[in-house]
Design an enzyme around this catalytic site. Sequence first.
Site, PDB file in Angstrom:
ATOM      1  CE1 TYR A   1      -3.637   2.556   0.629  1.00  0.00           C
ATOM      2  CE2 TYR A   1      -2.326   3.299   2.506  1.00  0.00           C
ATOM      3  CZ  TYR A   1      -3.386   3.480   1.626  1.00  0.00           C
ATOM      4  OH  TYR A   1      -4.177   4.596   1.748  1.00  0.00           O
TER       5      TYR A   1
ATOM      6  CG  ASP B   1       5.775   3.501   1.008  1.00  0.00           C
ATOM      7  OD1 ASP B   1       6.076   4.052   2.088  1.00  0.00           O
ATOM      8  OD2 ASP B   1       4.609   3.381   0.610  1.00  0.00           O
TER       9      ASP B   1
ATOM     10  CE  LYS C   1       1.899   4.834   8.519  1.00  0.00           C
ATOM     11  NZ  LYS C   1       0.495   5.171   8.799  1.00  0.00           N
TER      12      LYS C   1
END
Length: 431
Positions: free
Chosen positions: A145, A240, A268
Amino acid sequence: MHHHQMSARAFEAAREVIPGGVNSPVRAFKSVQCDPVFIERASGCRLFDVDGNAYLDYIGSWGPMILGHGHPEVRAAVAAALEDGTSFGASTWREVALARRIVDMVPGIDMVRLVNSGTEATMSAVRLARGFTGRKKIVKFDGCYHGHADGFLVKAGSGVATLAIPGSPGVPDEVVAATLTAPFNDLEALEALFDREGGDIAAVIVEPVPANMGVVPPDGDFLPTLRRWTEELGIVLVFDEVITGFRLAPGGAQERFGVVPDLTCLGKIIGGGLPVGAYGGRREIMAQVAPDGPVYQAGTLSGNPLATAAGLATLEVLSRPGVYDLLEERGRALAEGLGEAARRHGVACTVQGIASMATVFFGQTGPVRNFDDALRSDTGAYARFFRAMLERGVYLAPAQFEAAFVSLAHGWDEIEVTVQAAESAFKELAG
């Protein structure tokens, strides 16, 4: 017995004004067949809901709260920044300090551009790779994702898998036509894809350790071979590391596995719980970004003073000696504890973890190496386990295909309490 009247009322009110009552789909608790819990506040490794129930938190805001909630140094930094103003849309010293810290810590980053979310980071990195190579196509791996930009919503892991959405309506076929997919950990399939399309591929984007099909470690030769092949073909390799960055090591997965990508996406943890993302990489590629180069990307709130303050304070704490050893030990204790508890009660599952993250895949007997493996999990059993743990005051991800995150605030006692709760939950499941 937990009561959830206030949460139920809040959810009803939410559904009138927000699609599905939530601002991010997994929060709806749909796949675990119950209504969501509304959180009032958090402290250390605990969450408190609007009904006054307390939980041990293993979501950690989906990864950013690696120090735990309300860490005193992060709070102090944000409070100090707040005194000076919340947003200027102009340059500030903290942006430079955070960028410097990222460049110093992450092996593959010479220059970095701050944005506001992981989705913005991945979207911008792929545009940059296309601009740099003059090629169109990108490759992603099934079950990885990379946020919700159009080109990434193909076989996109957790949220999409949990809700059984086939890719996504609203995404034009032409956009997705430029996105090629391959199974994670499958070098043979990748070789065939590169043989066929290599010259047209601008970028390969990968979660070095996928966490949105649950935690799936890469095979030993997967990332090094991917690095070698992309280099030979002039393809930009994008890691990623929105989840793995500063989670698997001070320099993320690239430090841990010794494989350096061309571009890295972060998010994050670098915001310490505030909205931040970043993409960075080799100087010659980053030089293509406006205003230095022709590839345009902008953002009013990028480098926001509160967010950069929280991020800086978080990375400062993470730079101290011994922090990662501690996280590693506690993460391992949780994963092993859960695995042993399941075995004792004859509950079929595979526990996979790395550093301070882990997933319990229900109904699995062997290792989960890719998305197809993950999809064979028993989501019904996971839902029952989730509800049993919530009832026992342990807050896990409301989806089979996600990770549990351990923070520095989780002490040995909390991990022991969690394993005991799991023991009782597994016993209930087996009964």
